[in-house]
Structure formats: structure tokens, C-alpha cells
Design a protein around this motif. Structure first.
Motif, PDB file in Angstrom:
ATOM      1  N   PRO A 239       3.647   6.364   9.103  1.00  0.00           N
ATOM      2  CA  PRO A 239       4.969   6.020   8.479  1.00  0.00           C
ATOM      3  C   PRO A 239       4.457   6.228   6.897  1.00  0.00           C
ATOM      4  CG  PRO A 239       4.412   4.242  10.141  1.00  0.00           C
ATOM      5  CD  PRO A 239       3.471   5.448  10.169  1.00  0.00           C
ATOM      6  N   ALA A 240       3.442   5.951   6.546  1.00  0.00           N
ATOM      7  CA  ALA A 240       3.195   6.112   5.120  1.00  0.00           C
ATOM      8  C   ALA A 240       3.065   7.452   4.526  1.00  0.00           C
ATOM      9  CB  ALA A 240       1.772   5.642   4.846  1.00  0.00           C
TER      10      ALA A 240
ATOM     11  N   ARG B 227       0.610  -1.324   0.218  1.00  0.00           N
ATOM     12  CA  ARG B 227       0.068   0.064   0.053  1.00  0.00           C
ATOM     13  C   ARG B 227       0.678   1.406  -0.086  1.00  0.00           C
ATOM     14  NH1 ARG B 227      -5.343  -0.401   1.399  1.00  0.00           N
ATOM     15  NH2 ARG B 227      -6.014  -2.390   1.936  1.00  0.00           N
ATOM     16  N   VAL B 228       1.802   1.256   0.785  1.00  0.00           N
ATOM     17  CA  VAL B 228       2.645   2.334   0.850  1.00  0.00           C
ATOM     18  C   VAL B 228       3.389   2.735  -0.417  1.00  0.00           C
ATOM     19  CG1 VAL B 228       4.675   3.439   2.195  1.00  0.00           C
ATOM     20  CG2 VAL B 228       3.073   2.225   3.289  1.00  0.00           C
ATOM     21  N   LEU B 229       4.067   1.423  -0.863  1.00  0.00           N
ATOM     22  CA  LEU B 229       4.769   1.568  -2.215  1.00  0.00           C
ATOM     23  C   LEU B 229       4.009   2.204  -3.229  1.00  0.00           C
ATOM     24  CD1 LEU B 229       7.372   0.468  -2.987  1.00  0.00           C
ATOM     25  CD2 LEU B 229       6.256  -1.600  -3.897  1.00  0.00           C
ATOM     26  N   TRP B 230       2.591   1.758  -3.454  1.00  0.00           N
ATOM     27  CA  TRP B 230       1.799   2.125  -4.359  1.00  0.00           C
ATOM     28  C   TRP B 230       1.567   3.839  -4.109  1.00  0.00           C
ATOM     29  CZ3 TRP B 230       1.711  -0.216  -8.672  1.00  0.00           C
ATOM     30  CH2 TRP B 230       1.177  -1.234  -8.655  1.00  0.00           C
TER      31      TRP B 230
ATOM     32  N   THR C 137      -3.603   3.961   2.170  1.00  0.00           N
ATOM     33  CA  THR C 137      -3.552   3.384   3.767  1.00  0.00           C
ATOM     34  C   THR C 137      -4.765   3.536   4.405  1.00  0.00           C
ATOM     35  OG1 THR C 137      -2.095   5.230   4.430  1.00  0.00           O
ATOM     36  CG2 THR C 137      -1.065   3.385   3.528  1.00  0.00           C
ATOM     37  N   ARG C 138      -5.305   2.408   5.198  1.00  0.00           N
ATOM     38  CA  ARG C 138      -6.134   2.631   6.319  1.00  0.00           C
ATOM     39  C   ARG C 138      -5.610   2.748   7.493  1.00  0.00           C
ATOM     40  NH1 ARG C 138      -8.122   3.414   2.422  1.00  0.00           N
ATOM     41  NH2 ARG C 138      -9.518   2.236   0.893  1.00  0.00           N
ATOM     42  N   VAL C 139      -4.916   1.973   7.974  1.00  0.00           N
ATOM     43  CA  VAL C 139      -4.359   2.037   9.429  1.00  0.00           C
ATOM     44  C   VAL C 139      -2.860   2.350   9.182  1.00  0.00           C
ATOM     45  CG1 VAL C 139      -5.711   0.245  10.347  1.00  0.00           C
ATOM     46  CG2 VAL C 139      -3.736  -0.333   9.075  1.00  0.00           C
TER      47      VAL C 139
END
Lengths: 346, 512
Positions: B314-315, B256-259, B308-310
């Protein structure tokens, strides 16, 4: 360490290391342990010998000069030229004043022997370094010890006084002092600088004393009737020696850079006397024509400061009880392979 | 908390009062500012003596004069501070106001660079403790500790400026330099990997060949004289940085973070041409540099929220850092495009790296990018010199601090519950290890305005350090005290900020 923990034998390996260290340290006094750890730190030992060699070499070459008081005391060294001699300029095929057998570091544009100048500069730097180290170390230790031991209002007053000295940036003190007393010679300059460079050390020593004074051995000494002075100097100070020595070595290498830097911008040692900093400042423009005039003073500064730093590193390792010597892979392998024999013996 | 801060500020003011009183009197009593005049044979000698006596208030005893000076400074509370007049009749306030931007330009970049590089190298050497890399970095940092900056500066001028300018005449990297630099790259990369000899040799030869090929391409495209990254280059570099950061902070498996990061990269690529067009307009100014970067940061925050949801913290951190880098590379690319024009501008003539001064006075252009490039190039050498000197301290401190933390019990706990080594280091160890460094950073940032006296003198900059140096050598009391008031105030404040930050970062420490 992080790599070891990833493999399944990590616990074994850590145990082995601990055993090896325990075997090496059994039955040794604290002083012997520190000496042994220091001697194991090869760069530090090498630097110590190197520094002693450089100091002896510089002093024997340039002699001893004391401008203190009305009659300067001068002892001539083994090098035939002094900083005021102007021997005949030796011409060589490429340029004037280049290094020859007669003048190994070359000659400056005035014709002075550059080896004599550099040795004189190094002599000054070493004197400054030692004096700043002595005064800074002494004052810092005493102030830190008293304020950490007595706490309360003594601590408050001394620490505000320390803050007060810290407020004045080192370079400002150095420049004001250097510009005013630089022409008196290098010893007063170094003393004044030393009087202002103890602040960092005093904070460290205070912290150390604050924690050491709560320990049982201090209570024991007090119960046995020891005076405050005795507790400070005989009981706590030896335990804080590690912090002090390490910090003083760092102060020493900082001192040599401070003195040469001040002399470089013209606030330190004044002409006709020379310093490694003022030599660099004088001959930086002749870098392309006669680079040796530029290189030698800098190389000497770096060599002295570098060896002092390595000695400090060695001392830190030696005094730090948490510091574990690195066990070489060979020793570890040897111990691991011997292991299968052990269980049968037990 | 509030009473603590109030008390500290009260003490700080008292300390400042005391130290400025002492410095003022020491300096006033240490010499006669018009000594030269008294022995001069000039015809208007008496007039000049009377003039300076009146202007510098030499007929007032120094302790009284100090309070007069302090009265002027106290005007800071009413908004009209009066720092007095310098010897030459100029207002001290004006001189300091002119010197501060110069000094900030000189020292700020070097300080930030030293902190970033120093902490990175310190962390790497701590993780790879007792490796070849650790030993060589220890040696290098000790060497840098021992370097006199004025000596290094002369070497930099010779080899980074004069020789580089000579080299630009051809712009082709010679075969010996090609081999040497590829070997250096190889050694560094090989030092980063751990493993047996075979793996090290493989990595070394791989990176050696890659670096050599890169340099060959640089030669072949004449990149040094005509550099540029293009939309593709910017995309690839920013993409690499984004993926790298997200791997370090949250791990590659967190898709998710990568996207979200890749969205930022895509936004950068989409923005490339419009931004370049906008930046090339004639009414370009420094503020316009900021808007695209801010827009990218906004995209980054939005992308992080969208994907991201949670665990959004960091994201957001990953995407925002990536977007800042993206903005930086957009600017760098634009500067690359200016390079060849800059080289051929009047007053440059293919010798772009200056050894002296703050800006090229012979530059006749009023193009923003040319001037910007000129300013940056003047900062290059001083920045390298200052970074070299202060970098070593950060390496030593961050390495020691991280090593100490890695021996703590909670790190063993974190490992024992099965966290990956990356999480243990980045999330548990690193954060705690950085706490002691805040003190160092606070003092370094406060020291910026004090100026780098020696560096300014070597590189001929007219900042705070030069003001201070002139004030001492000409016994200009008001000027000296003006500089001193600012530097000592910042030193005291840094002390306070360091303590507050320390207690904010480490809940075990309470300020009372």
C-alpha cells in the motif's frame, strides 16, 4: 446502511426495518408484491404515465402511417399540417419561422410546420423502440432459455453463434442495415436492427436458466412428468421474467438512441421521411439563428429515453427480492418510539 | 491454463472467419459499387467501368473474392499483411495506420476519464446510499444515459467553445457567474457530508465563501488570461493530493506512509525549476515529458522502501500514485505558462477552444508546447461529450456492485472485528466490487479503436469511425473489411481478456 452500523442502536434499527417490511409484505402473492413495489417507486410510476401520455399525444397528433406494401395506409391525426404541407411562412418581428400560435414549434426554412415534423419523428422513434424491443426481447429470451436449459452441445453452438453476432459491432450492423434498407421506411429498419440486438439479453437469460434449472421446483416438475417445453415456459421462464423485463427496458432506451444516431449520420431513416435524428442533423447549423429547430427533437429524445430508463429502474427494484424499500426516517422513528410498550405486552 | 487460452484463440479465429465471411458477402451483395457510373453520360464511362471492375475485382463472385481478401489478411502471420486497396487506389493498410492514432487520441482520454470519474461517483453514492447526493446523482446518470451525443455536442460547441471564447475577450468572471459557480461548489460539497441540517448549512456556506474568494482572486490576478501555479501552487496541490490519497488508502494515522508521500512532494518541488528549464529548451519533444515523471516514480518507490518496514504494498501504491499526479501537475503548470503565448499566436487570436478538426492548420509555430497545447485543446470538447455519455454506465454499475458486496457476510465480519470503516470499504469491499467492472472496461478499451462514429462526424475528426462511414456510403468493400477486421478482432480478444482477468481476480472462478 454504513452510517447506521456505526451507532450502538444499529442492530435495533435493522430489526425495526425488517419488521416493518415483513408487516408490509405479509399475505401477498409474488405478482402483488412486485406491483406494490413498483407503485412505490414514484419516478417510475410518473415516467410510465408520462410515456403513455407522450405516445398517445404523438400518435393522435401525427396520425398513423404504414408504408408497408404497395398501398400505404394513412390515418390523419388532429394536427392540421403534415410533413409535406408547406403552409405560408408566418413572419414575426425577430426572425422568420419562429414559434407562433399557428406553428407552436415554428417553421423550418422550407416553411414546413415543425410541430408536424417533430411529431412524425417521435412517432418513428417510438415504433423503432417497440419493434427492436419486441424482436430483441423475443429472440434473446428464446436463445438464452434453450441454451441455458439444455446445456451441452446446444449451449455451445448457440453461445458461439451469440459470440459471432457480438463480434460485429452494433454500429456496423446498424450502418450497413440502415444504409441499405433505411429508404424502405422505418419498420424494416427496426426489424433488422432487432434481429441483431438480442445478444446481451440472451447471455443474461442463459445465466439465469443455468442457475434456475438446478432448483428443487424444476426437479419436482420433472418428476411430475412435465415436458421440457412446459418446464421452460411454465416453470422457469416466469422466474426469469425480472431479468428479462429489466433488460428489455434498457434495450428500449438504447434503441431510440441507436435509431436517432443512425439517422443523424445519414444511415437510418432517409429523406423525405424524417426522424428526430435527421431533424437535428439538418438544423444543427441554424442553432444560433433559430434554436427551436434544434431543441425540440433533442428534448423529445431525452424525455422518451429518460422515462423508459426510470421505468426500468422501477422494475428492477420491484423484481429484485434483495432490494429493500427505503424506510423513511419518520416511519423508523415511529416504530422505535412505540417499542418500549412492546416488552410489557409480550 | 495454456490449453484454455489456445482453445479460446482457436474458437475466436473460427468466429472471426465466419463473421467476416458473412459481412463481406452481405455488403458485396447489398448494392452495386459502380451503379452511378453505369447510368452516367460521361465520355470515358466504359473505360471507368472497366477500370473499377478490374481494381475492385467485380468480375469475381463475392464468395471467391472473400477468399482472395482473406489470403491477403493471412499475411499477418508472415508479417506482410495485405489489406487490399481502397476504391481511390490508396492502400487500406496505410489509411488505417493513419486513422488509428487520431482515434486513440479522441477516445482514450475520454474512456479513462469516464472510468475514473464514474467509479469514484459510483462508490461515493453507494457509501451514501439514499442520501440527497445519491438521489441527485442517480437522476443525473439516468439523464446522461438518455442523452444523444450529437445533440450534446452542438450544445457544447455553442456554450463551451464559442461563448467561452467570447468570454476570454475580458477574462473577468461576471458577478452572476461567480455566485452561480460558488453555489454549485457549495451544493456539491454539502452533498458529500452527512449530518443534520445545521451542519449541512454550515458546510454549504463555508464552501460557498471559499469558492467565491477563490474566484475573486482569479479575477483580481487576471488568472484566466495569464494562468500559472508556480512552484508554490504545484507544491500545495500535489501535497494535498498526496495526503488525501494516503488518508484514503492507509489512513492519516499511518505516519510512515505520510512521510514517504511528503518526500515525493519535496522531490517535486526540488525538481520544479530544473525540469522547467529543461523542458523549455528548443529540442523539446514528447518523450522528454516522460523522463521527469519516471524519475519521480523512482523516487516514490525508493521513499516507500526507505520509510516502511512492513506492509510495503500500500505504501508504494500511495507514493507512486502521488508521483504520477506530481508529474501531471508539472506538465499542467508548464501548459498554463504557455497559455498566454498560445492565445496571442497567429491563427488563434484569443479564440482558443476549437469546435472542429484535430489540429489548427493555420498555426505557424513549431514550438513543442504551442503544438501540444493546440492538440489538447482540440480534444477538449469531444472528450467532454464522450465522457458525459459513458460516465453514467460506470456510475450505475459500480454503485450496484459495491452495494451488493456491502451486504455480504464477510463485510459484517470485517466490521465486527473492529476494523475502521475506511479499511472495510477500501480493502475489503471495493476490491471485490470492482471485479465485475473489469468486463465492462475490457470491452470499452477494445471499443476504442472502433472509433466513435457519431462523435468523429460531429467534431470533424478523421479517425476509424470516419473511414468506416465513408466505406459504407461509397461501398468501399476493402476499406470496410479492413476496419471490421480490426474492430472484430479486438472485440473477441476483449472477451478473452475479460474472462482471464475475471479468473485472475476472483479465485473462485476457474477457467478450464
Amino acid at each position: 446502511m454504513s452510517e447506521n452500523n456505526q451507532n450502538p442502536n444499529a442492530v435495533d434499527a435493522a430489526d425495526e426495518e425488517r419488521d416493518l417490511i415483513a408487516k408490509e409484505t405479509v399475505g401477498l402473492s409474488q405478482g402483488q408484491l412486485i406491483r406494490k413495489r413498483f407503485l412505490n417507486h414514484k419516478p417510475a410510476v410518473f415516467s410510465l404515465f408520462f410515456l403513455i401520455f407522450v405516445t398517445l399525444f404523438v400518435y393522435s397528433a401525427s396520425g398513423i402511417h404504414l408504408n408497408w406494401g404497395a398501398t400505404p395506409i394513412t390515418v390523419q391525426g388532429w394536427w392540421p399540417y403534415t410533413i409535406t404541407d408547406i403552409p405560408e411562412t408566418v413572419f414575426c418581428d425577430t426572425s422568420v419561422g419562429c414559434p407562433t400560435w399557428q406553428h407552436p414549434f415554428g417553421q423550418d426554412p422550407l416553411g414546413r410546420d415543425y410541430f408536424a415534423l417533430v411529431m412524425r419523428g417521435a412517432e418513428q422513434s417510438i415504433v423503432v423502440m417497440l419493434i427492436i424491443g419486441f424482436f430483441g426481447g423475443f429472440i434473446g429470451t428464446v436463445v438464452g432459455a434453450i441454451s441455458g436449459y439444455f446445456r451441452g452441445w446446444v449451449d455451445a453452438v448457440l453461445m458461439r453463434f451469440t459470440d459471432f453476432i457480438i463480434t460485429i459491432p452494433a454500429i456496423i450492423i446498424g450502418a450497413v442495415i440502415g444504409f441499405r434498407v433505411g429508404n424502405l421506411g422505418v419498420v424494416p429498419l427496426a426489424i433488422y436492427l432487432g434481429l441483431f440486438s438480442w445478444t446481451g439479453l440472451s447471455r443474461l437469460v442463459r445465466g439465469e436458466f443455468l442457475s434456475l434449472r438446478e432448483r428443487e421446483f424444476v426437479d419436482a416438475a420433472r418428476v411430475a412428468g412435465a415436458s421440457n417445453r412446459r418446464i421452460i415456459f411454465k416453470h422457469i421462464l416466469p422466474n426469469a421474467m425480472g431479468v428479462i423485463i429489466v433488460s428489455v427496458t434498457l434495450m428500449l432506451s438504447g434503441a431510440i438512441l441507436l435509431e436517432t444516431g443512425l439517422s443523424y449520420i445519414g444511415f437510418g431513416v432517409q429523406a423525405p421521411d424524417v426522424s428526430l435524428g435527421s431533424l437535428i442533423s439538418d438544423y444543427q447549423d441554424s442553432f444560433t439563428v433559430s434554436p427551436w429547430l434544434f431543441y425540440w427533437p433533442g428534448v423529445l429524445i431525452i424525455l422518451i429515453a429518460l422515462s423508459v430508463n426510470f421505468i426500468g429502474d422501477g422494475l428492477r427494484d420491484a423484481f429484485d427480492p434483495r432490494q429493500r424499500r427505503q424506510i423513511s426516517r419518520k416511519e423508523l422513528l415511529k416504530a422505535t418510539f412505540k417499542k418500549p410498550a412492546d416488552p410489557t405486552q409480550n | 491454463m495454456f490449453s484454455y487460452i489456445a482453445r479460446r484463440i482457436g474458437t475466436a479465429l473460427l468466429i472471426l472467419f465466419g463473421s467476416s465471411f458473412i459481412v463481406y458477402n452481405l455488403e458485396a451483395l447489398s448494392g452495386d459499387p459502380i451503379a452511378e457510373l453505369r447510368t452516367s453520360a460521361a465520355r470515358n464511362r466504359d473505360f471507368l467501368i472497366a477500370y473499377y471492375t478490374r481494381q475492385l475485382e467485380l468480375d469475381v463472385p463475392p464468395p471467391l473474392r472473400y477468399f482472395h481478401w482473406l489470403q491477403g489478411i493471412a499475411g499477418i502471420f508472415t508479417g506482410h499483411p495485405n489489406f487490399g486497396k481502397a476504391r481511390d487506389g490508396l492502400s487500406v493498410y496505410g489509411e488505417i495506420a493513419a486513422a488509428i492514432p487520431v482515434t486513440v487520441r479522441l477516445v482514450l482520454g475520454a474512456t479513462i476519464l469516464a472510468i475514473l470519474l464514474g467509479i469514484t461517483v459510483g462508490v461515493i453514492t453507494a457509501i451514501r446510499q439514499y442520501s440527497r447526493l445519491d438521489y441527485s446523482m442517480t437522476f443525473i446518470s439516468f439523464l446522461m444515459f438518455s442523452l444523444p451525443i450529437f445533440w450534446v455536442a452542438v450544445l457544447l460547441k455553442q456554450y463551451m467553445a464559442i461563448e467561452f471564447n467570447n468570454f476570454l475577450a475580458s477574462g473577468q468572471i461576471g458577478i452572476e457567474w461567480l455566485l452561480i459557480s460558488s453555489a454549485v461548489v457549495g451544493v456539491i460539497v454539502a452533498g458529500l457530508v452527512s449530518g443534520d441540517r445545521r451542519r449541512v448549512i454550515t458546510v454549504f456556506s463555508g464552501s460557498f465563501i471559499a469558492a467565491a474568494l477563490m474566484l475573486l482572486i482569479v479575477n483580481w490576478t487576471n488568472w484566466i488570461l495569464n494562468p500559472g501555479m508556480g512552484v508554490l501552487g504545484v507544491g500545495v496541490v500535489v501535497g494535498g493530493i498526496g495526503v488525501g490519497i494516503s488518508t484514503i488508502v492507509v489512513g492519516f494515522e499511518n505516519k510512515r506512509v505520510l512521510w514517504a508521500t511528503l518526500t515525493v512532494v519535496a522531490a517535486t518541488i526540488a525538481a520544479y525549476f530544473p525540469v522547467n528549464y529543461w523542458w523549455s529548451s528548443s529540442d523539446m519533444n514528447a518523450l522528454n515529458l516522460l523522463w521527469p515523471v519516471l524519475a519521480l516514480v523512482a523516487v516514490a518507490v525508493a521513499a516507500a522502501f526507505a520509510f516502511t518496514r512492513v506492509d510495503r504494498g500500500p505504501a508504494i501504491r500511495v507514493t507512486v500514485i502521488t508521483s504520477v499526479f506530481a508529474g501531471l501537475f508539472l506538465i499542467i503548470d508548464r501548459l498554463f505558462q504557455t497559455w498566454s503565448i498560445y492565445l496571442n499566436t497567429d491563427g488563434i487570436n484569443m479564440r482558443p477552444i476549437p469546435t472542429f478538426g484535430e489540429a489548427n492548420v493555420r498555426l505557424s509555430s513549431d514550438n513543442f508546447w504551442i503544438l501540444f497545447e493546440d492538440g489538447l485543446l482540440h480534444v477538449v470538447l469531444p472528450t467532454i461529450a464522450l465522457t458525459l455519455i459513458s460516465f453514467a454506465g460506470y456510475v450505475r454499475y459500480s454503485r450496484a456492485s459495491l452495494l451488493e458486496v456491502m451486504n455480504m457476510d464477510y463485510i459484517r465480519t470485517a466490521r465486527a472485528k473492529g476494523l475502521s470503516e475506511r479499511t472495510v470499504i477500501v480493502r475489503h469491499a471495493l476490491r471485490n466490487a470492482m471485479i465485475p467492472l473489469t468486463t465492462l472496461m475490457a470491452f470499452d478499451f477494445a471499443g476504442i479503436l472502433g472509433g466513435a462514429i457519431i462523435t468523429e462526424s460531429v467534431f470533424g475528426w478523421h479517425g476509424m469511425g470516419t473511414l468506416f462511414r465513408n466505406a459504407i456510403s461509397s461501398q468501399d468493400l476493402n476499406l470496410l473489411m479492413g476496419v471490421f477486421a480490426i474492430t472484430s478482432f479486438l472485440a473477441v480478444m476483449a472477451n478473452l481478456v475479460a474472462d482471464l482477468m475475471y479468473s485472475a481476480l476472483d479465485p473462485r472462478i476457474r477457467v478450464r
